[in-house]
Design an enzyme around this catalytic site. Structure first.
Site, PDB file in Angstrom:
ATOM      1  N   GLU A 132       0.814  -1.219   0.000  1.00  0.00           N
ATOM      2  CA  GLU A 132       0.000   0.000   0.000  1.00  0.00           C
ATOM      3  C   GLU A 132       0.844   1.265   0.000  1.00  0.00           C
ATOM      4  O   GLU A 132       0.362   2.350   0.292  1.00  0.00           O
ATOM      5  CB  GLU A 132      -0.977   0.010   1.172  1.00  0.00           C
ATOM      6  CG  GLU A 132      -1.976  -1.131   1.152  1.00  0.00           C
ATOM      7  CD  GLU A 132      -2.846  -1.139  -0.090  1.00  0.00           C
ATOM      8  OE1 GLU A 132      -3.116  -0.063  -0.655  1.00  0.00           O
ATOM      9  OE2 GLU A 132      -3.264  -2.252  -0.500  1.00  0.00           O
ATOM     10  N   ASP A 223      -1.946  -2.224  -9.240  1.00  0.00           N
ATOM     11  CA  ASP A 223      -2.547  -3.544  -9.092  1.00  0.00           C
ATOM     12  C   ASP A 223      -2.702  -4.265 -10.426  1.00  0.00           C
ATOM     13  O   ASP A 223      -3.245  -3.700 -11.391  1.00  0.00           O
ATOM     14  CB  ASP A 223      -3.929  -3.417  -8.454  1.00  0.00           C
ATOM     15  CG  ASP A 223      -3.866  -2.839  -7.047  1.00  0.00           C
ATOM     16  OD1 ASP A 223      -2.764  -2.781  -6.485  1.00  0.00           O
ATOM     17  OD2 ASP A 223      -4.928  -2.452  -6.526  1.00  0.00           O
TER      18      ASP A 223
END
Length: 730
Positions: A132, A223
């Site tokens: 993250e 992602d």
């Protein structure tokens, strides 16, 4: 006549870094669908384009699933690694937020995953993915100590450190305690154009960078699920040919554009300088981390000024919140964190004293799995609001705890009571534990029971969620979702997975835990209790209780006492929680003193049970007469009963409660309106069971009740309620 050497280096080096991740505890069909929709088709298309290279990070939970269920995929990946077309990027094995875990666990997780990738894929691991992209400068020394040379953070981090856009055409060195780490800025612009915009938009953007900064390095890091798993992207990326067109455009511009790996860019280009980056994450994450009111203020400010021509400059100086404050925003995240830290500390101490113990190493692996980040926060993804992810974390932590107890030679039956600051709030909590269960009580917070682990099924029955306002609830109130044309980022989509969600928005005034004491009007109804429209006459959950523990070799007790004004009465409330060695019964006894007989009130004690789904045929309430009373989402208004059971046949758990006096009981489901990448949805969080009594004191102004909770854990539930659970507690 001699000629000057020709500079054949590209004007732009583009690094495509994909991050593929599935969390611990995600459903197997989610792994399968993501594999079929994203991971497999991307690799199939990519393998046909020899000039293209990528850097690839696959998180440990997903890698373990692939190794078990799709080993052929890893075999193909190993061939691409050997051919130099794929650079594997490492990181902490089970994708924890690095500042969330102790230094020793950071280094241990990174090293463990590097060894795994080297052994399974023949990859040399030099770079890593920061989960993250949550960054704190002190991470540098641990990352370097784990053998890593370079990593990627967002350009947002670099701008927060004071750099301009035109200074982000390469990578920088950072340092901590003399240890150097290279950090590449990942492009936020590319995160929104790939794969959502036409490929030519990306080409034009890269060409402009090349004209302004010959030799630039530009990194796309995001992602891999956006290539097929995110809503509408499978058709867009594969059926409509976006990925083929993108690779075609990249190869058509090879004269000035080289698509290379992160390691190749690092080896070919000198650093642009030194940088120290502030505590930060990607822009959206910093906004999600803000408290609700500040988050709302930021959105209103953005709407107010976004059309001003000066807004982009002003916005560059604005930052959101600090990731660690998710543990303040969501106390449930802090509960998981505190449990994880307790186990980590105990494992580190045990391994230091017995480094060769295999059970301790197995406990450490379960601990690592219990550090997976996804349910510790919430943003555009379901995160902490997803019960199966919370349950998975507790399953791993309880497993680690069990293995640790065995490694340290606990007897078959034992019991223990301890008091210390388990959750880092400066005040002591009480832990009652035996070989069957663990219970954590918070005396300073109404004496609530906030964690209750059933060891045999490795389930925390209080992995609940208290419902609170979220910024996206404003969109829910606004009504139906607008139409979408084409493929959009999940940050821009507004989709309702169910109708009527605006009518289901509800916020709790007290924590959805257990042993929550409520003093109510005698006119209170089930409908009011279930809708959250009750007005308690005393906020006992905010009241500090004085807690003491009493121990003997085979039995421990926590006693919690407070005094509170109710209808001008100064009432003393005492509750005792008892646990015996080898027992699956938690005993609870209440005593109210100084109660006036002519001022009646309802006294209720709320219990919430998490991880027991509603509206399933094999999860149901059961009466003492073995009568099914409905699934676990049923609202029940039971009068003058002696006991009740909650049965989960799938989990193999039966929670049985017996009362010492006839009792009225309300039950109702607790559900939140939550956001995930798929849209807004109603998520079942817990089953509330609220026994309540119209208090009628004896001649001395006292009133008592006791309860016994029996946790029956087996593959098939018992067919009758044991007599032990029905008897009164002395």
């Amino acid at each position: 006549m001699s000629h000057p050497p020709v500079n054949r280096s590209p004007l732009v080096r583009l690094v495509l870094l994909l991050h593929n991740h599935q969390p611990i505890g995600n459903f197997d069909h989610v792994f399968q669908e993501a594999y079929e929709d994203s991971y497999r088709p991307f690799l199939e298309v990519f393998s046909r384009w020899d000039p293209i290279k990528i850097s690839l990070h696959i998180s440990g939970p997903l890698m373990e699933w692939l190794a078990t269920h799709r080993p052929g995929y890893l075999d193909q990946l190993r061939e691409l690694v050997a051919a130099g077309r794929v650079e594997m990027i490492g990181g902490p094995f089970y994708e924890p937020i690095l500042p969330m875990i102790p230094s020793a666990d950071r280094i241990g997780q990174i090293r463990r995953y590097s060894r795994f990738l080297e052994n399974r894929l023949g990859a040399r691991i030099r770079g890593m993915w920061i989960p993250e992209r949550v960054w704190e400068q002190s991470l540098t020394r641990d990352i370097v100590a784990a053998g890593i040379e370079y990593t990627v953070l967002d350009d947002f981090h670099f701008k927060a450190a004071g750099l301009f856009e035109d200074e982000l055409a390469g990578y920088y060195l950072t340092e901590d305690e003399g240890r150097l780490l290279a950090i590449f800025p990942g492009s936020e612009r590319l995160r929104y154009t790939i794969p959502f915009a036409d490929p030519q938009v990306t080409i034009d953007y890269l060409a402009e960078i090349g004209r302004q900064h010959p030799g630039a390095v530009v990194v796309f890091g995001d992602d891999g699920e956006k290539f097929g798993t995110w809503p509408e992207t499978k058709k867009h990326v594969y059926s409509d040919g976006w990925l083929e067109r993108f690779f075609t455009a990249l190869t058509a511009n090879r004269e000035w554009l080289e698509v290379c790996t992160l390691g190749e860019a690092y080896d070919a280009v000198a650093p642009s300088g030194k940088i120290y980056l502030p505590d930060c994450s990607y822009r959206e994450m910093t906004e999600w981390a803000l408290p609700f009111r500040r988050q709302k203020a930021l959105e209103e400010l953005t709407h107010q000024f976004r059309d001003d021509h000066r807004w982009p400059q002003v916005r560059s100086f604005m930052r959101g919140g600090f990731w660690r404050n998710f543990r303040v925003k969501y106390p449930e995240a802090n509960e998981m964190y505190a449990r994880m830290m307790e186990i980590s500390r105990r494992i580190q101490e045990a391994i230091h004293n017995d480094p060769a113990n295999e059970q301790l190493r197995a406990a450490q692996l379960s601990l690592y799995r219990g550090q997976c980040n996804c349910p510790y926060w919430h943003g555009a993804f379901g995160g902490i609001y997803l019960p199966h992810l919370r349950n998975a974390i507790y399953e791993q932590l309880i497993t680690a705890d069990e293995l640790l107890e065995k490694a340290q030679g606990r007897p078959e039956h034992w019991v223990q009571a301890t008091a210390e600051d388990f959750n880092f709030d400066g005040r002591p909590e009480i832990r009652l534990a035996n070989d069957r269960m663990v219970a954590y009580l918070a005396p300073h917070q109404g004496g609530i029971l906030y964690e209750w682990d059933c060891r045999p099924v490795r389930r925390n029955l209080l992995a609940t969620m208290t419902r609170r306002p979220e910024l996206y609830h404003e969109k829910v109130r606004a009504g139906a979702s607008p139409e979408h044309h084409g493929c959009a980022s999940i940050h821009d989509r507004v989709v309702f997975k169910q109708a009527g969600l605006e009518s289901r928005l509800q916020y709790d005034i007290y924590p959805r835990k257990s042993l929550v004491d409520l003093v109510l009007s005698p006119e209170t109804t089930l409908e009011q209790a279930a809708s959250g429209q009750i007005m308690p006459w005393a906020k006992l959950w905010e009241q500090p209780y004085e807690g003491t523990i009493h121990t003997n070799p085979d039995r421990v007790r926590a006693t919690l006492t407070t005094e509170v004004n109710i209808l001008d009465q100064r009432i003393r409330v005492t509750k005792a929680v008892l646990l015996s060695a080898g027992s699956s019964i938690l005993e609870v006894a209440y005593r109210l003193e100084n109660v006036s007989p002519d001022r009646p009130f309802l006294f209720a004690v709320e219990f919430n049970f998490a991880g027991l789904p509603a509206e399933a045929d094999d999860r149901f309430f059961l009466s003492l007469a073995e009568e099914k009373l409905g699934h676990l989402g049923t609202r029940l208004d039971l009068g003058q009963v002696s006991g009740l059971a909650l049965v989960d046949q799938w989990l193999g758990l039966r929670v049985q409660v017996g009362f010492s006096r006839p009792t009225d009981v309300w039950t109702f489901p607790v559900a939140s309106v939550s956001q995930s990448e798929g849209g807004f949805e109603l998520v079942h969080q817990s089953v509330a069971v609220q026994p309540h009594w119209l208090v009628q004191p004896d001649a001395e102004g006292r009133w008592t009740v006791s309860m016994r909770f029996l946790l029956v854990a087996e593959s098939q539930p018992q067919t009758s309620m044991p007599e032990a659970v029905l008897s009164a507690t002395a």
